[in-house]
Design a protein around this motif. Structure first.
Motif, PDB file in Angstrom:
ATOM      1  N   ASP A 280       0.836  -1.210   0.000  1.00 34.74           N
ATOM      2  CA  ASP A 280       0.000   0.000   0.000  1.00 34.74           C
ATOM      3  C   ASP A 280       0.866   1.253   0.000  1.00 34.74           C
ATOM      4  N   VAL A 281       1.899   1.265   0.848  1.00 34.97           N
ATOM      5  CA  VAL A 281       2.760   2.447   0.980  1.00 34.97           C
ATOM      6  C   VAL A 281       3.567   2.663  -0.300  1.00 34.97           C
ATOM      7  N   ILE A 282       4.091   1.594  -0.879  1.00 39.57           N
ATOM      8  CA  ILE A 282       4.841   1.704  -2.137  1.00 39.57           C
ATOM      9  C   ILE A 282       3.957   2.317  -3.223  1.00 39.57           C
TER      10      ILE A 282
ATOM     11  N   TYR B  24      12.413   3.969  -2.878  1.00 38.18           N
ATOM     12  CA  TYR B  24      12.551   5.407  -2.675  1.00 38.18           C
ATOM     13  C   TYR B  24      11.819   6.188  -3.753  1.00 38.18           C
ATOM     14  N   ARG B  25      11.685   7.476  -3.495  1.00 37.42           N
ATOM     15  CA  ARG B  25      11.254   8.435  -4.516  1.00 37.42           C
ATOM     16  C   ARG B  25      11.728   9.809  -4.081  1.00 37.42           C
ATOM     17  N   ARG B  26      12.357  10.512  -5.007  1.00 41.68           N
ATOM     18  CA  ARG B  26      12.740  11.897  -4.732  1.00 41.68           C
ATOM     19  C   ARG B  26      11.467  12.728  -4.654  1.00 41.68           C
ATOM     20  N   THR B  27      11.349  13.507  -3.595  1.00 41.85           N
ATOM     21  CA  THR B  27      10.152  14.320  -3.384  1.00 41.85           C
ATOM     22  C   THR B  27      10.422  15.806  -3.535  1.00 41.85           C
TER      23      THR B  27
ATOM     24  N   TYR C  12      11.665   9.969   0.071  1.00 44.46           N
ATOM     25  CA  TYR C  12      11.098   8.943   0.940  1.00 44.46           C
ATOM     26  C   TYR C  12      12.000   7.734   0.765  1.00 44.46           C
ATOM     27  N   TYR C  13      12.189   6.957   1.848  1.00 39.72           N
ATOM     28  CA  TYR C  13      12.963   5.714   1.772  1.00 39.72           C
ATOM     29  C   TYR C  13      12.250   4.675   2.629  1.00 39.72           C
ATOM     30  N   LEU C  14      11.968   3.526   2.040  1.00 43.08           N
ATOM     31  CA  LEU C  14      11.177   2.486   2.684  1.00 43.08           C
ATOM     32  C   LEU C  14      11.932   1.167   2.692  1.00 43.08           C
ATOM     33  N   LEU C  15      11.972   0.510   3.844  1.00 42.75           N
ATOM     34  CA  LEU C  15      12.458  -0.858   3.952  1.00 42.75           C
ATOM     35  C   LEU C  15      11.262  -1.750   4.228  1.00 42.75           C
TER      36      LEU C  15
ATOM     37  N   LEU D 186       6.773   4.654  -5.011  1.00 42.83           N
ATOM     38  CA  LEU D 186       8.172   4.338  -4.758  1.00 42.83           C
ATOM     39  C   LEU D 186       8.696   3.328  -5.769  1.00 42.83           C
ATOM     40  N   GLU D 187      10.008   3.354  -5.983  1.00 37.66           N
ATOM     41  CA  GLU D 187      10.663   2.397  -6.870  1.00 37.66           C
ATOM     42  C   GLU D 187      11.873   1.807  -6.159  1.00 37.66           C
TER      43      GLU D 187
END
Length: 174
Positions: free
Chosen positions: A10-12, A26-29, A52-55, A17-18
């Motif tokens: 959902d968050v991706i 991540y995605r540059r915002t 944004y950076y997601l693990l 995000l990629e």
């Protein structure tokens, strides 16, 4: 109306995000393209960029990498994320970003340029951890070096087990 808790998928999707080369998503915002660029030894850079950076459970670690710029990390939501920083003198600093400030988790983390950094998702109920980063001078992939396992182990042999866990032989993302 009962709202379900968001999951990593959902968050991706919501944040568009990629996959990131170091692992995670991540995605540059933001990039300060309305200001003059800074001249660095590597060339002109934006004054500031943000991502944004997601693990996630499927991509739970950002492997050791080295950035030229200073980075401010901001915890956003989800599970706590452990950061391992290897300083030039070989000392290791381990910190946890998360929402439990009473347990010593940090909402913000400053990582100066010139430090080897890796991150990993700590197990929790969400299955993901989301942070934001502000980078100055602005991030450029030319200013980033992905950790080479053999090189890092030779330089920081006292942290060999950690380096083994948070790098890949081929230097690609985990």
């Amino acid at each position: 109306m009962i709202q379900r808790k968001p999951n990593a998928t959902d968050v991706i999707a919501a944040l568009n995000l990629e996959p990131h080369i170091e692992g995670g998503y991540y995605r540059r915002t933001y990039q300060a393209d309305h200001r003059a660029c800074l001249e660095t030894q590597q060339g002109p850079r934006y004054l500031l960029t943000s991502i944004y950076y997601l693990l996630t459970e499927q991509s739970p670690a950002g492997q050791f990498h080295f950035n030229q710029s200073d980075i401010l990390h901001y915890f956003q939501l989800g599970d706590a994320i452990e950061y391992n920083l290897i300083h030039a003198d070989g000392s290791l600093q381990t910190l946890v970003m998360g929402s439990d400030v009473l347990a010593g988790q940090q909402l913000q983390l400053h990582v100066p340029g010139g430090i080897w950094k890796a991150s990993r998702l700590l197990e929790g109920s969400n299955g993901f951890g989301l942070i934001s980063e502000a980078v100055s001078p602005g991030f450029d992939f030319a200013d980033m070096e992905i950790g080479n396992r053999a090189k890092l182990t030779a330089q920081f042999s006292q942290h060999g087990a950690l380096i083994e866990k948070l790098t890949r032989d081929d230097g690609r993302g985990l």
